[in-house]
Design an enzyme around this catalytic site. Sequence first.
Site, PDB file in Angstrom:
ATOM      1  CG  HIS A  50      -3.272   5.032  -0.457  1.00 50.28           C
ATOM      2  ND1 HIS A  50      -3.327   3.738  -0.917  1.00 50.28           N
ATOM      3  CD2 HIS A  50      -3.909   5.799  -1.378  1.00 50.28           C
ATOM      4  CE1 HIS A  50      -3.986   3.719  -2.069  1.00 50.28           C
ATOM      5  NE2 HIS A  50      -4.348   4.961  -2.374  1.00 50.28           N
ATOM      6  CG  ASP A  96      -2.066   0.935   1.188  1.00 53.00           C
ATOM      7  OD1 ASP A  96      -1.892   2.037   0.620  1.00 53.00           O
ATOM      8  OD2 ASP A  96      -3.146   0.601   1.694  1.00 53.00           O
ATOM      9  CB  SER A 120      -4.310  -2.359   3.395  1.00 55.38           C
ATOM     10  OG  SER A 120      -3.580  -1.967   2.266  1.00 55.38           O
TER      11      SER A 120
HETATM   12 CO1  B1M Z   1      -5.577   5.499  -4.105  1.00 57.01          CO
HETATM   13  N1  B1M Z   1      -7.196   4.477  -3.669  1.00 57.01           N
HETATM   14  N2  B1M Z   1      -4.976   4.058  -5.250  1.00 57.01           N
HETATM   15  N3  B1M Z   1      -4.136   6.699  -4.542  1.00 57.01           N
HETATM   16  N4  B1M Z   1      -6.559   6.855  -3.233  1.00 57.01           N
HETATM   17  C1  B1M Z   1      -8.102   5.040  -2.679  1.00 57.01           C
HETATM   18  C2  B1M Z   1      -7.772   4.525  -1.273  1.00 57.01           C
HETATM   19  C3  B1M Z   1      -9.516   4.532  -3.194  1.00 57.01           C
HETATM   20  C4  B1M Z   1     -10.585   4.367  -2.094  1.00 57.01           C
HETATM   21  C5  B1M Z   1     -10.005   5.464  -4.335  1.00 57.01           C
HETATM   22  C6  B1M Z   1     -11.341   5.069  -4.897  1.00 57.01           C
HETATM   23  O1  B1M Z   1     -11.433   4.090  -5.582  1.00 57.01           O
HETATM   24  N5  B1M Z   1     -12.377   5.828  -4.610  1.00 57.01           N
HETATM   25  C7  B1M Z   1      -9.100   3.156  -3.865  1.00 57.01           C
HETATM   26  C8  B1M Z   1      -9.107   1.921  -2.952  1.00 57.01           C
HETATM   27  C9  B1M Z   1     -10.215   0.990  -3.300  1.00 57.01           C
HETATM   28  C10 B1M Z   1     -10.114  -0.337  -2.627  1.00 57.01           C
HETATM   29  O2  B1M Z   1      -9.128  -0.784  -2.126  1.00 57.01           O
HETATM   30  N6  B1M Z   1     -11.224  -0.995  -2.670  1.00 57.01           N
HETATM   31  C11 B1M Z   1      -7.704   3.483  -4.355  1.00 57.01           C
HETATM   32  C12 B1M Z   1      -7.036   2.759  -5.379  1.00 57.01           C
HETATM   33  C13 B1M Z   1      -7.872   1.707  -6.077  1.00 57.01           C
HETATM   34  C14 B1M Z   1      -5.712   2.999  -5.739  1.00 57.01           C
HETATM   35  C15 B1M Z   1      -4.869   2.232  -6.753  1.00 57.01           C
HETATM   36  C16 B1M Z   1      -5.014   0.699  -6.708  1.00 57.01           C
HETATM   37  C17 B1M Z   1      -5.206   2.786  -8.147  1.00 57.01           C
HETATM   38  C18 B1M Z   1      -4.519   2.095  -9.300  1.00 57.01           C
HETATM   39  O3  B1M Z   1      -3.323   1.966  -9.335  1.00 57.01           O
HETATM   40  N7  B1M Z   1      -5.313   1.660 -10.201  1.00 57.01           N
HETATM   41  C19 B1M Z   1      -3.436   2.674  -6.359  1.00 57.01           C
HETATM   42  C20 B1M Z   1      -2.898   1.766  -5.250  1.00 57.01           C
HETATM   43  C21 B1M Z   1      -1.441   1.710  -5.215  1.00 57.01           C
HETATM   44  C22 B1M Z   1      -0.985   0.916  -3.989  1.00 57.01           C
HETATM   45  O4  B1M Z   1      -1.219   1.313  -2.867  1.00 57.01           O
HETATM   46  N8  B1M Z   1      -0.346  -0.218  -4.248  1.00 57.01           N
HETATM   47  C23 B1M Z   1      -3.706   4.018  -5.789  1.00 57.01           C
HETATM   48  C24 B1M Z   1      -2.798   5.066  -5.824  1.00 57.01           C
HETATM   49  C25 B1M Z   1      -3.031   6.335  -5.289  1.00 57.01           C
HETATM   50  C26 B1M Z   1      -2.110   7.537  -5.495  1.00 57.01           C
HETATM   51  C27 B1M Z   1      -0.622   7.162  -5.503  1.00 57.01           C
HETATM   52  C28 B1M Z   1      -2.456   8.212  -6.790  1.00 57.01           C
HETATM   53  C29 B1M Z   1      -2.580   8.471  -4.315  1.00 57.01           C
HETATM   54  C30 B1M Z   1      -1.784   8.260  -3.003  1.00 57.01           C
HETATM   55  C31 B1M Z   1      -0.711   9.281  -2.793  1.00 57.01           C
HETATM   56  C32 B1M Z   1      -0.150   9.200  -1.403  1.00 57.01           C
HETATM   57  O5  B1M Z   1      -0.765   8.803  -0.423  1.00 57.01           O
HETATM   58  N9  B1M Z   1       1.087   9.608  -1.309  1.00 57.01           N
HETATM   59  C33 B1M Z   1      -3.999   7.955  -4.062  1.00 57.01           C
HETATM   60  C34 B1M Z   1      -4.989   8.699  -3.346  1.00 57.01           C
HETATM   61  C35 B1M Z   1      -4.636  10.127  -3.025  1.00 57.01           C
HETATM   62  C36 B1M Z   1      -6.241   8.142  -2.970  1.00 57.01           C
HETATM   63  C37 B1M Z   1      -7.457   8.829  -2.346  1.00 57.01           C
HETATM   64  C38 B1M Z   1      -8.130   9.622  -3.443  1.00 57.01           C
HETATM   65  C39 B1M Z   1      -7.195   9.754  -1.183  1.00 57.01           C
HETATM   66  C40 B1M Z   1      -6.429   9.128  -0.023  1.00 57.01           C
HETATM   67  C41 B1M Z   1      -6.027  10.188   0.985  1.00 57.01           C
HETATM   68  O6  B1M Z   1      -4.883  10.597   1.011  1.00 57.01           O
HETATM   69  N10 B1M Z   1      -6.985  10.686   1.786  1.00 57.01           N
HETATM   70  C42 B1M Z   1      -8.284   7.570  -1.866  1.00 57.01           C
HETATM   71  C43 B1M Z   1      -9.759   7.827  -1.749  1.00 57.01           C
HETATM   72  C44 B1M Z   1     -10.265   7.810  -0.316  1.00 57.01           C
HETATM   73  O7  B1M Z   1      -9.594   7.489   0.620  1.00 57.01           O
HETATM   74  N11 B1M Z   1     -11.530   8.119  -0.169  1.00 57.01           N
HETATM   75  C45 B1M Z   1      -7.739   6.493  -2.678  1.00 57.01           C
HETATM   76  C46 B1M Z   1      -6.735  11.724   2.795  1.00 57.01           C
HETATM   77  C47 B1M Z   1      -6.131  11.075   4.051  1.00 57.01           C
HETATM   78  C48 B1M Z   1      -5.876  12.124   5.116  1.00 57.01           C
HETATM   79  O8  B1M Z   1      -7.084  10.150   4.546  1.00 57.01           O
HETATM   80  O9  B1M Z   1      -5.429   8.226   4.556  1.00 57.01           O
HETATM   81  O10 B1M Z   1      -7.889   7.848   5.077  1.00 57.01           O
HETATM   82  P1  B1M Z   1      -6.703   8.720   5.101  1.00 57.01           P
HETATM   83  O11 B1M Z   1      -6.347   9.019   6.650  1.00 57.01           O
HETATM   84  C49 B1M Z   1      -7.322   9.420   7.584  1.00 57.01           C
HETATM   85  C50 B1M Z   1      -7.902   8.253   8.379  1.00 57.01           C
HETATM   86  O12 B1M Z   1      -8.114   7.089   7.597  1.00 57.01           O
HETATM   87  C51 B1M Z   1      -6.962   8.089   9.516  1.00 57.01           C
HETATM   88  O13 B1M Z   1      -6.480   9.414   9.767  1.00 57.01           O
HETATM   89  C52 B1M Z   1      -6.597  10.242   8.620  1.00 57.01           C
HETATM   90  C53 B1M Z   1      -7.403  11.477   8.970  1.00 57.01           C
HETATM   91  O14 B1M Z   1      -6.994  12.100  10.132  1.00 57.01           O
HETATM   92  N12 B1M Z   1      -5.794   7.216   9.434  1.00 57.01           N
HETATM   93  C54 B1M Z   1      -5.230   6.721  10.568  1.00 57.01           C
HETATM   94  C55 B1M Z   1      -5.096   6.764   8.375  1.00 57.01           C
HETATM   95  N13 B1M Z   1      -4.118   5.990   8.780  1.00 57.01           N
HETATM   96  C56 B1M Z   1      -4.162   5.944  10.118  1.00 57.01           C
HETATM   97  C57 B1M Z   1      -3.353   5.277  11.046  1.00 57.01           C
HETATM   98  C58 B1M Z   1      -3.667   5.412  12.388  1.00 57.01           C
HETATM   99  C59 B1M Z   1      -4.730   6.192  12.799  1.00 57.01           C
HETATM  100  C60 B1M Z   1      -5.538   6.855  11.907  1.00 57.01           C
HETATM  101  O15 B1M Z   1      -2.970   4.825  13.358  1.00 57.01           O
HETATM  102  C61 B1M Z   1      -1.935   3.944  13.034  1.00 57.01           C
END
Ligand code: B1M
Length: 215
Positions: free
Chosen positions: A100, A98, A151
């Site tokens: 992200h 992963d 994940s």
């Molecule tokens: Co990706 N991605 N992505 N992506 N991406 C998602 C997660 C997705 C939901 C988008 C969608 O389809 N709507 C989807 C997953 C679907 C699934 O698994 N069923 C997805 C996908 C499919 C993919 C790829 C597979 C796409 C592809 O290649 N075809 C690929 C995966 C690559 C891989 O991981 N092997 C991919 C790639 C990418 C980018 C590289 C383009 C980029 C990431 C850049 C980066 O992180 N440096 C990206 C992004 C930006 C996203 C979305 C749009 C935004 C994620 C984000 O940063 N959110 C995302 C959509 C979504 O999540 N709704 C998506 C903002 C961030 C602050 O939130 O990380 O959730 P988040 O953290 C929150 C809480 O979750 C929590 O605290 C934060 C808030 O305070 N939290 C914790 C997180 N970790 C924590 C740990 C803790 C405590 C709290 O304690 C240990």
Amino acid sequence: MPLAERLHRRIVDGERNGLEADLDEALTTRRALDIINEILLPAMKEVGDLFGRGDMQLPFVLQSAEVMKAAVAYLEPHMEKSNRSGKGTIVLATVKGDVHDIGKNLVDIILSNNGYRVVNLGIKQPITAILEAAERHDADAIGMSGLLVKSTVVMRENLQEISSRGLAKRWPVLLGGAALTRAYVEDDLASEFDGTVRYAKDAFEGLRLMDTLMA
Ligand code: B1M
């Protein structure tokens, strides 16, 4: 266009030019964390929704992520910091497979600013590397982040690996990331794990949990 909307658009459109000036202006009326929570995170959610619907292609998601990261980095020095330090050490990683890391890095910032030492291993970390780091840094807790549905399976396997090495009681484990649910972590995973595993919905819940676990 009003400032909040302009910042929202910058994230969604991946437009970095002029970002700092807008953030400086926003900082005159809002706290750095409020800018993140109220403007930038909802914008990232819109990016995810657009991508999920097929209305945004991956390279543009990446651009949005880069602007988001730049914005958080710019705001970080403006965040409130607690004077307390030495509250504990946590090893933090995005799990194997992963990439992200925006959420994980926010957790790092919030914990670091509130008295914790964070050993941030980065992305795609296998459990062996996480456990080695926890050992080496004499950690008090392990934090794993992951956004992909796969994940959530990796996290389950990681907990199994921790158990099979007899280390379940050694470190409480904090899990977070958009694909997880509280029920999955605190009912399913917790029932299989003979140590402590908790779910954090966001970085602030991560901080509250760490404060409770380390008390
Ligand atoms: Co990706 N991605 N992505 N992506 N991406 C998602 C997660 C997705 C939901 C988008 C969608 O389809 N709507 C989807 C997953 C679907 C699934 O698994 N069923 C997805 C996908 C499919 C993919 C790829 C597979 C796409 C592809 O290649 N075809 C690929 C995966 C690559 C891989 O991981 N092997 C991919 C790639 C990418 C980018 C590289 C383009 C980029 C990431 C850049 C980066 O992180 N440096 C990206 C992004 C930006 C996203 C979305 C749009 C935004 C994620 C984000 O940063 N959110 C995302 C959509 C979504 O999540 N709704 C998506 C903002 C961030 C602050 O939130 O990380 O959730 P988040 O953290 C929150 C809480 O979750 C929590 O605290 C934060 C808030 O305070 N939290 C914790 C997180 N970790 C924590 C740990 C803790 C405590 C709290 O304690 C240990």
